[in-house]
Design a protein around this motif. Structure first.
Motif, short mmCIF file in Angstrom:
data_model
loop_
_atom_site.label_atom_id
_atom_site.label_comp_id
_atom_site.label_asym_id
_atom_site.label_seq_id
_atom_site.Cartn_x
_atom_site.Cartn_y
_atom_site.Cartn_z
N SER A 118 19.04 1.28 35.18
CA SER A 118 17.88 2.08 34.79
C SER A 118 16.60 1.58 35.44
O SER A 118 16.55 0.48 35.98
N ASN A 147 21.63 4.12 32.88
CA ASN A 147 21.41 5.05 33.99
C ASN A 147 20.28 6.03 33.70
O ASN A 147 20.42 7.25 33.91
N SER A 148 19.16 5.52 33.23
CA SER A 148 18.06 6.37 32.80
C SER A 148 16.74 5.90 33.38
O SER A 148 16.65 4.81 33.94
N TYR A 180 27.54 -0.80 36.22
CA TYR A 180 26.21 -0.62 36.79
C TYR A 180 26.16 -1.33 38.14
O TYR A 180 26.63 -2.47 38.25
N ASP A 188 21.52 7.88 27.84
CA ASP A 188 22.46 7.83 28.96
C ASP A 188 22.17 8.98 29.92
O ASP A 188 22.18 10.16 29.54
N SER A 189 21.86 8.62 31.18
CA SER A 189 21.58 9.61 32.22
C SER A 189 20.48 10.57 31.78
O SER A 189 20.59 11.80 31.92
#
Length: 471
Positions: free
Chosen positions: A237, A218-219, A288, A193-194
């Motif tokens: 992502s 979110n990566s 998202y 995550d991130s």
């Protein structure tokens, strides 16, 4: 010079089995196992190696009711050729199948034992007496290339054994590699995550009791390879590769490999047997935001106990229309599709909602076996108020190339637009083969008053332009 020649001779004329390798992994104490099958593997008539049969669960739908059934799963690594023995411990073996059927894996039955050989890595299903709910999922992996260095400070290592993850979830920081060794069972999710530059590797498994076992959110620059989990999703992502990952789910909303609002995602050599859609591509969804582009699934096996094997396009941002584009599905075997709800049928389904424009989609070299219930194709622009705020904007430039279906259960497929501003257009079927018959606009003996789609049992509705069928 003489000694050099001797060395060269030795290298060139070594027998093939000299490079063969086989790696098996014992089950850790306390692992959940299934005794339906006894599985053994060997190379070149050497000693048999018994490998554990892990318990996995699948969903069975009968009428309006759903049941959870116990199935089996095993895995090993090899190169060269292996012989596999599968003994059915619950009774006689009257019939057996090793699927995908397109692999053409020959097998023999002796009493209650099935034997066959593999000469390359495969993700397969072994089914006795046509029982698809208590089958053996056999994952014959390639040899691992990555060798973990346990002294590397950026490595998170899980060796053989059962590992309880604190709070049920491991959040992986940027720059880290998580390695789950063969024979390891994780009881907890792996979450990216991130983060960026993350790898999740190995031959181990996330226990089937863990829902949504792998989540990428979110990566950037993420690689997942070799593991077993119930689900493996990608949202918000970029630059994600999911290779040789196996997903088997049994609970509600058990989608296998979702893609939400992401770009540059590759699924390669995956196996999905799921209690909802096997693989999806959506735009804005579940927090998202954005469209999707450059999504590929290749060299994979899909099995939808419920819903779609492949589903594209229903979710997005109706207020700010988005685009889903450049999707590729290549070299795929679909083993099953079972969905009674007409709105959610289709082995290869594009349903545009929420003002999404979906374009440049390629389905190529896809082999569809005799599924239980549903449609081959479903391309619709529609408004489904349960999930959408608006109809889709359009579907265009879709190629179906070298699609084969062998079976008798396919219902009437659908290609339907919405209105003159929201059309389905530029759809090309190339070498579509149904039960051995190639469907084309110039096929012999087709009455002139027939649409070619009639021969393929595809309903072409209103607001559809430029559909062609060619050899």
């Amino acid at each position: 010079m003489k000694s050099t020649l001797i060395v060269l001779f030795t290298i060139i004329f070594l027998p093939a089995y000299a490079i063969d390798k086989l790696v098996t992994y014992p089950a850790p104490k306390g692992a959940l196992l299934n005794s339906d099958f006894t599985i053994k593997v060997r190379q070149h008539n050497s000693q048999w190696n018994e490998i554990p049969s892990h318990l996995v669960k699948v969903q069975k739908v009968e009428g309006l009711k759903r049941f959870v059934e116990d199935a089996s799963m095993c895995y090993f690594d090899f190169c060269g050729e292996v012989e596999i023995s599968v003994t059915y411990n619950k009774g006689a073996v009257n019939t057996a199948k090793v699927r995908p059927l397109a692999n053409n894996i020959k097998h023999e039955i002796d009493g209650n034992t099935i034997t066959f050989k593999l000469n390359q890595p495969r993700n397969i299903s072994v089914e006795v007496n046509d029982d698809i709910f208590h089958n053996l999922h056999l994952f014959a992996n390639p040899m691992e290339e990555y060798i973990p260095n346990t002294k590397d400070p950026d490595l998170i290592y899980f060796g053989a054994g059962i590992h309880e993850i604190a709070n049920g979830e491991l959040k992986i920081p940027s720059g880290k590699t998580v390695y789950v060794a063969g024979g390891a069972v994780l009881k907890g999710r792996l979450v990216v995550d991130s983060a960026e530059n993350v790898k999740i590797l190995g031959r181990g498994m996330i226990c089937h009791t863990v829902k949504h076992g792998i989540k990428i959110s979110n990566s950037k620059n993420v690689l997942v390879e070799g593991l077993f989990a119930t689900q493996c999703s990608t949202g918000g992502s970029e630059n994600v590769t999911i290779r040789n990952v196996k997903s088997i789910s049994y609970y509600g909303w058990g989608d296998g490999m979702n893609v939400f609002a992401s770009n540059n995602v590759l699924h390669d050599g995956v196996f999905c047997r799921n209690s909802d859609d096997c693989t999806t591509v959506y735009a804005t969804r579940l927090g998202y935001e954005g469209g999707c582009k450059n999504i590929t699934m290749q060299n994979s096996v899909l099995w939808a106990d419920v819903a779609h094997p492949i589903f594209i396009g229903i979710h997005g941002n109706a207020e700010e229309p988005e685009i889903i584009e450049n999707l590729n599905y290549v070299n795929i075997d679909i083993l099953d599709h079972r969905e009674s709800q007409i709105d959610y049928q289709g082995c290869l389904a594009i349903n545009a909602g929420d003002n999404n424009l979906i374009k440049k989609v390629r389905f190529e070299d896809i082999r569809i076996e005799n599924f239980r219930e549903g449609q081959l194709f479903n391309l619709r622009i529609f408004y489904n108020p349960k999930y959408c705020k608006a109809p889709g904007k359009g579907i265009e430039d879709v190629l179906f190339k070298n699609i084969t279906y062998t079976g008798g259960n396919a219902e009437l497929s659908m290609i339907v637009g919405y209105n003159e501003e929201r059309k389905v257009k530029n759809i090309r079927f190339e070498n579509l083969k149904i039960n051995g018959l190639v469907i084309s606009d110039d096929m012999p003996d087709k009455p002139g008053f027939y649409k070619t789609a009639d021969i393929a049992r595809i309903f072409i509705g209103e607001h559809v332009d430029n559909i062609t069928f060619v050899r």
